[in-house]
Scaffold this motif. Structure first.
Motif, PDB file in Angstrom:
ATOM      1  N   VAL A 241       4.869  43.874  26.971  1.00  0.00           N
ATOM      2  CA  VAL A 241       3.627  43.555  27.684  1.00  0.00           C
ATOM      3  C   VAL A 241       3.655  42.083  28.097  1.00  0.00           C
ATOM      4  N   PRO A 242       3.420  41.786  29.367  1.00  0.00           N
ATOM      5  CA  PRO A 242       3.350  40.382  29.785  1.00  0.00           C
ATOM      6  C   PRO A 242       2.202  39.676  29.060  1.00  0.00           C
ATOM      7  N   THR A 243       2.459  38.468  28.625  1.00  0.00           N
ATOM      8  CA  THR A 243       1.427  37.701  27.934  1.00  0.00           C
ATOM      9  C   THR A 243       0.878  36.610  28.841  1.00  0.00           C
ATOM     10  N   GLU A 244      -0.375  36.286  28.608  1.00  0.00           N
ATOM     11  CA  GLU A 244      -1.000  35.189  29.321  1.00  0.00           C
ATOM     12  C   GLU A 244      -0.896  33.916  28.479  1.00  0.00           C
ATOM     13  N   ARG A 245      -1.410  32.849  29.015  1.00  0.00           N
ATOM     14  CA  ARG A 245      -1.347  31.570  28.314  1.00  0.00           C
ATOM     15  C   ARG A 245      -2.016  31.694  26.945  1.00  0.00           C
ATOM     16  N   ASP A 246      -1.390  31.140  25.942  1.00  0.00           N
ATOM     17  CA  ASP A 246      -1.906  31.123  24.573  1.00  0.00           C
ATOM     18  C   ASP A 246      -1.978  32.514  23.949  1.00  0.00           C
ATOM     19  N   GLU A 247      -1.157  33.452  24.413  1.00  0.00           N
ATOM     20  CA  GLU A 247      -1.038  34.764  23.798  1.00  0.00           C
ATOM     21  C   GLU A 247       0.378  34.950  23.259  1.00  0.00           C
ATOM     22  N   ARG A 248       0.510  35.916  22.339  1.00  0.00           N
ATOM     23  CA  ARG A 248       1.826  36.276  21.822  1.00  0.00           C
ATOM     24  C   ARG A 248       1.918  37.785  21.673  1.00  0.00           C
ATOM     25  N   LEU A 249       3.123  38.309  21.808  1.00  0.00           N
ATOM     26  CA  LEU A 249       3.412  39.711  21.511  1.00  0.00           C
ATOM     27  C   LEU A 249       4.447  39.732  20.398  1.00  0.00           C
ATOM     28  N   LEU A 250       4.051  40.227  19.243  1.00  0.00           N
ATOM     29  CA  LEU A 250       4.956  40.315  18.095  1.00  0.00           C
ATOM     30  C   LEU A 250       5.588  41.699  18.071  1.00  0.00           C
ATOM     31  N   ARG A 251       6.907  41.738  17.905  1.00  0.00           N
ATOM     32  CA  ARG A 251       7.651  42.995  17.860  1.00  0.00           C
ATOM     33  C   ARG A 251       8.720  42.892  16.782  1.00  0.00           C
ATOM     34  N   ALA A 252       9.214  44.054  16.368  1.00  0.00           N
ATOM     35  CA  ALA A 252      10.393  44.165  15.496  1.00  0.00           C
ATOM     36  C   ALA A 252      10.314  43.207  14.305  1.00  0.00           C
ATOM     37  N   GLY A 253      11.305  42.311  14.196  1.00  0.00           N
ATOM     38  CA  GLY A 253      11.377  41.430  13.042  1.00  0.00           C
ATOM     39  C   GLY A 253      10.177  40.517  12.887  1.00  0.00           C
ATOM     40  N   GLU A 254       9.636  40.031  13.998  1.00  0.00           N
ATOM     41  CA  GLU A 254       8.442  39.185  13.921  1.00  0.00           C
ATOM     42  C   GLU A 254       7.279  39.932  13.287  1.00  0.00           C
ATOM     43  N   LEU A 255       7.178  41.221  13.590  1.00  0.00           N
ATOM     44  CA  LEU A 255       6.081  42.012  13.042  1.00  0.00           C
ATOM     45  C   LEU A 255       6.284  42.273  11.551  1.00  0.00           C
ATOM     46  N   VAL A 256       7.545  42.433  11.132  1.00  0.00           N
ATOM     47  CA  VAL A 256       7.842  42.596   9.708  1.00  0.00           C
ATOM     48  C   VAL A 256       7.430  41.349   8.943  1.00  0.00           C
ATOM     49  N   VAL A 257       7.756  40.192   9.492  1.00  0.00           N
ATOM     50  CA  VAL A 257       7.357  38.934   8.857  1.00  0.00           C
ATOM     51  C   VAL A 257       5.839  38.816   8.822  1.00  0.00           C
ATOM     52  N   PHE A 258       5.192  39.181   9.936  1.00  0.00           N
ATOM     53  CA  PHE A 258       3.733  39.078  10.002  1.00  0.00           C
ATOM     54  C   PHE A 258       3.067  39.937   8.926  1.00  0.00           C
ATOM     55  N   SER A 259       3.546  41.178   8.740  1.00  0.00           N
ATOM     56  CA  SER A 259       2.898  42.064   7.774  1.00  0.00           C
ATOM     57  C   SER A 259       3.107  41.597   6.344  1.00  0.00           C
ATOM     58  N   GLY A 260       4.143  40.805   6.106  1.00  0.00           N
ATOM     59  CA  GLY A 260       4.295  40.125   4.818  1.00  0.00           C
ATOM     60  C   GLY A 260       4.337  41.031   3.608  1.00  0.00           C
ATOM     61  N   GLY A 261       4.966  42.171   3.717  1.00  0.00           N
ATOM     62  CA  GLY A 261       5.070  43.068   2.570  1.00  0.00           C
ATOM     63  C   GLY A 261       3.830  43.912   2.330  1.00  0.00           C
ATOM     64  N   ALA A 262       2.888  43.918   3.246  1.00  0.00           N
ATOM     65  CA  ALA A 262       1.689  44.750   3.107  1.00  0.00           C
ATOM     66  C   ALA A 262       2.071  46.223   3.039  1.00  0.00           C
ATOM     67  N   ARG A 263       1.291  46.988   2.321  1.00  0.00           N
ATOM     68  CA  ARG A 263       1.559  48.423   2.181  1.00  0.00           C
ATOM     69  C   ARG A 263       0.537  49.209   2.989  1.00  0.00           C
ATOM     70  N   PRO A 264       0.910  50.411   3.434  1.00  0.00           N
ATOM     71  CA  PRO A 264      -0.013  51.215   4.247  1.00  0.00           C
ATOM     72  C   PRO A 264      -1.326  51.500   3.524  1.00  0.00           C
ATOM     73  N   ARG A 265      -2.379  51.598   4.299  1.00  0.00           N
ATOM     74  CA  ARG A 265      -3.701  51.958   3.771  1.00  0.00           C
ATOM     75  C   ARG A 265      -3.806  53.481   3.713  1.00  0.00           C
ATOM     76  N   LEU A 266      -4.090  53.998   2.534  1.00  0.00           N
ATOM     77  CA  LEU A 266      -4.147  55.447   2.342  1.00  0.00           C
ATOM     78  C   LEU A 266      -5.585  55.937   2.334  1.00  0.00           C
ATOM     79  N   ASP A 267      -5.765  57.211   2.663  1.00  0.00           N
ATOM     80  CA  ASP A 267      -7.084  57.814   2.545  1.00  0.00           C
ATOM     81  C   ASP A 267      -7.493  57.913   1.080  1.00  0.00           C
ATOM     82  N   ALA A 268      -8.784  57.824   0.823  1.00  0.00           N
ATOM     83  CA  ALA A 268      -9.277  58.003  -0.535  1.00  0.00           C
ATOM     84  C   ALA A 268      -9.060  59.454  -0.967  1.00  0.00           C
ATOM     85  N   PRO A 269      -8.755  59.678  -2.233  1.00  0.00           N
ATOM     86  CA  PRO A 269      -8.564  61.058  -2.706  1.00  0.00           C
ATOM     87  C   PRO A 269      -9.810  61.897  -2.457  1.00  0.00           C
ATOM     88  N   ARG A 270      -9.608  63.142  -2.046  1.00  0.00           N
ATOM     89  CA  ARG A 270     -10.737  64.022  -1.772  1.00  0.00           C
ATOM     90  C   ARG A 270     -11.067  64.875  -2.975  1.00  0.00           C
TER      91      ARG A 270
END
Length: 270
Positions: A241-270
């Protein structure tokens, strides 16, 4: 469009979720801002659907354009990237459906909105373009009932006030979206957060667990955790996606670094 007295006066009505206001744009005769309980939800200009006042909506528009330019879905749609079907979870004043109808006349679009009185207001005062079906219902429930591989694009912009409901922020939701998309399809999610972006980091991990490929588009200051704001999360056939001034598009490795080891959010048990 129905009339309600002074064109320059706001229109305020009670809806199921509280109070909705249609506030006229004094500079544009057919421009309106929709607010729900005082929170701006949408801006539309009926004369110019490509006029996008909110930054995150412009980002959604550029993501749609980039996906289309890249050829779009490999199954369904056309070789030119024109979508056959788009699902919008969260309706508001139908800004993005109006934009898609302008770009791709005849595209079939389904909009899911929880508040029936808000739907009535929009239908009456801001009539939707042709090809747009509005269904009153819960976004998660409707999504899970959709046929597999039924859509080329899913746009999720679901809010309860200024917050995203947990029901559309879990691995169950992301997996349902992946199931409803055709191969080569694209999920676009509007996410709002405050520093240090803990919600967004978990949301990235959640979507990546269901889709594998993801991207995150937004103002650089928001992505760096310097201020609150909206970002647009992409999954599936993520375009450049083209970015405008002062925007960023994070992909691949950058996104892995951004998530910082976060784990998926799961649904509450039913």
């Amino acid at each position: 469009m129905a009339t309600h007295g002074n064109r320059r006066a706001p229109l305020v009505v009670e809806v199921a979720s509280g109070q909705a206001e249609l506030r006229p744009d004094r500079a544009r005769p057919q421009g309106w801002t929709l607010l729900v309980n005082g929170v701006p939800q949408s801006y539309v200009d009926l004369a110019d659907p490509e006029r996008l006042e909110f930054g995150y909506v412009r980002q959604i528009g550029r993501a749609l354009r980039a996906w289309s330019a890249s050829g779009g879905t490999a199954s369904g749609g056309t070789a030119s990237g024109v979508p056959d079907r788009i699902l919008h979870l969260g309706g508001g004043a139908l800004t993005v459906p109006r934009l898609a109808a302008r770009w791709w006349p005849g595209v079939a679009q389904k909009v899911v909105e929880l508040d029936p009185l808000l739907v009535d207001l929009v239908r009456r005062e801001l009539p939707p373009p042709g090809g747009v079906e509005i269904e009153v219902g819960d976004a998660r429930v409707v999504l899970e009932a959709e046929d597999p591989r039924g859509y080329d694009v899913i746009v999720a912009d679901v809010f309860d006030g200024a917050a995203t409901p947990v029901s559309v922020a879990t691995l169950g939701f992301a997996s349902a979206a992946a199931r409803a998309l055709r191969p080569g399809g694209l999920l676009i999610m509007n996410v709002t957060d405050v520093p240090p972006l803990a919600w967004t980091r978990i949301q990235v991990a959640t979507v990546r667990a269901a889709f594998g490929q993801a991207g995150l588009l937004g103002p650089a200051a928001v992505l760096r955790g310097r201020r609150a704001g909206n970002v647009v999360l992409l999954a599936g056939a993520v375009p450049r996606v083209p970015t405008e001034r002062d925007e960023r598009l994070l992909r691949a490795g950058e996104l892995v670094v951004f998530s910082g080891g976060a784990r998926p959010r799961l649904d509450a048990p039913r």
